[in-house]
Design an enzyme around this catalytic site. Sequence first.
Site, PDB file in Angstrom:
ATOM      1  N   SER A  33       0.788  -1.222   0.333  1.00 24.77           N
ATOM      2  CA  SER A  33       0.220  -0.063   0.060  1.00 24.77           C
ATOM      3  C   SER A  33       0.609   1.413   0.421  1.00 24.77           C
ATOM      4  O   SER A  33       1.682   1.419  -1.017  1.00 24.77           O
ATOM      5  CB  SER A  33      -1.075  -0.454   0.698  1.00 24.77           C
ATOM      6  OG  SER A  33      -1.917   0.697   0.850  1.00 24.77           O
ATOM      7  N   ASP A  89      -9.772  -3.877  -5.315  1.00 25.12           N
ATOM      8  CA  ASP A  89      -9.333  -2.401  -4.703  1.00 25.12           C
ATOM      9  C   ASP A  89      -9.210  -1.494  -5.398  1.00 25.12           C
ATOM     10  O   ASP A  89      -9.223  -1.222  -7.150  1.00 25.12           O
ATOM     11  CB  ASP A  89      -7.907  -3.549  -5.069  1.00 25.12           C
ATOM     12  CG  ASP A  89      -7.036  -1.759  -3.752  1.00 25.12           C
ATOM     13  OD1 ASP A  89      -7.409  -0.721  -4.086  1.00 25.12           O
ATOM     14  OD2 ASP A  89      -6.042  -3.233  -3.279  1.00 25.12           O
ATOM     15  N   HIS A  95      -8.325  -4.359  -1.179  1.00 27.15           N
ATOM     16  CA  HIS A  95      -7.187  -3.867  -0.771  1.00 27.15           C
ATOM     17  C   HIS A  95      -7.226  -3.757   0.754  1.00 27.15           C
ATOM     18  O   HIS A  95      -7.706  -4.811   1.052  1.00 27.15           O
ATOM     19  CB  HIS A  95      -7.731  -2.036  -0.769  1.00 27.15           C
ATOM     20  CG  HIS A  95      -5.939  -1.714  -0.281  1.00 27.15           C
ATOM     21  ND1 HIS A  95      -5.262  -1.733  -1.365  1.00 27.15           N
ATOM     22  CD2 HIS A  95      -5.426  -0.723   0.808  1.00 27.15           C
ATOM     23  CE1 HIS A  95      -3.471  -1.086  -0.625  1.00 27.15           C
ATOM     24  NE2 HIS A  95      -4.068   0.016   0.942  1.00 27.15           N
TER      25      HIS A  95
END
Length: 312
Positions: A158, A256, A286
């Site tokens: 991320s 995501d 995600h």
Amino acid sequence: MTITDEDCLAETLAFNEQFEATAASRPARDETPSATLLAALRRNRLGGDTPPVRLPQGQDRVVEGGVKVRVFVPEHVDGVYLHFHGGGWTFGSADGQDERLWRLAEQTRLAVVSVDYRLAPEHPFPAGPDDCEAAARWLVRHAATEFGTERLLIGGESAGAHLSVVTLLRLRDRHDITGAFRAAHLLFGPYDLSMTPSQRSFGSKRLLSNTDTLRRTYELVTPGMDAEQRRDPEVSPLFANLVGMPPARIVVGSEDPLRDDSLFLAQRWQAAGAPVQLGVVAGAMHGFTLFPLTITERELRRGRDFLSTTGL
């Protein structure tokens, strides 16, 4: 592009539905997270409600520039993995996943150096990238003496994936360093902070991340910037010249909001001349690797295989 794990789609989507139902029972977050909420997020492990476990194998160090890192050194070292944690640049920590990083170190024969970069909103952009750049330069200079190897790899999840690309670009553009890191491992990163189409269109579905949470996060990390300013390549590496980047493995879930970021980055990375493995995990939201799913175990294994064999 490879669509992976379609045989697990029913399990993955069922987990998403359960996650969303649980999230819907909680109060919606305010536009700006309170100090209390941020403190709770920083205290607990990513994706959970309990503090992380600190292992004795982790060593806390301070490297040049005063940057804090957490180091895991297995018995046999064939390389060093410079790791940047996720958490939207606002929470997460280098000691937030000791068990996973120590397992990675043992199974890949890599020393793992995880960077405890400064967090927003107390330390907005570019404080976090500055720390990551300093740690990377330290490792380039000292890996041979510290760890007995010059085989370096970089990556994160991320926000950590974003910081990995930003760090590679800074090494190239500010210090004329290319080729020092032999591979990049990039999991579900945000590479366009002005928001790609999938970020803008995802909506308010209460999975781990959505359109609203991304927008609020960008405002915290880059206060005062408008969308055009966030397209600066130093902020959004999707807009950078990617010549000289190492081979990369780029992974994202099909559910995501950052899906386009990975698809677009992989295309531009490859067009700039570096090999790319792009994996899209069927149905995954995600941050899916934070949760006990079949796709998580598979993805962790694929990641270990990439890191243990690339750049030898």
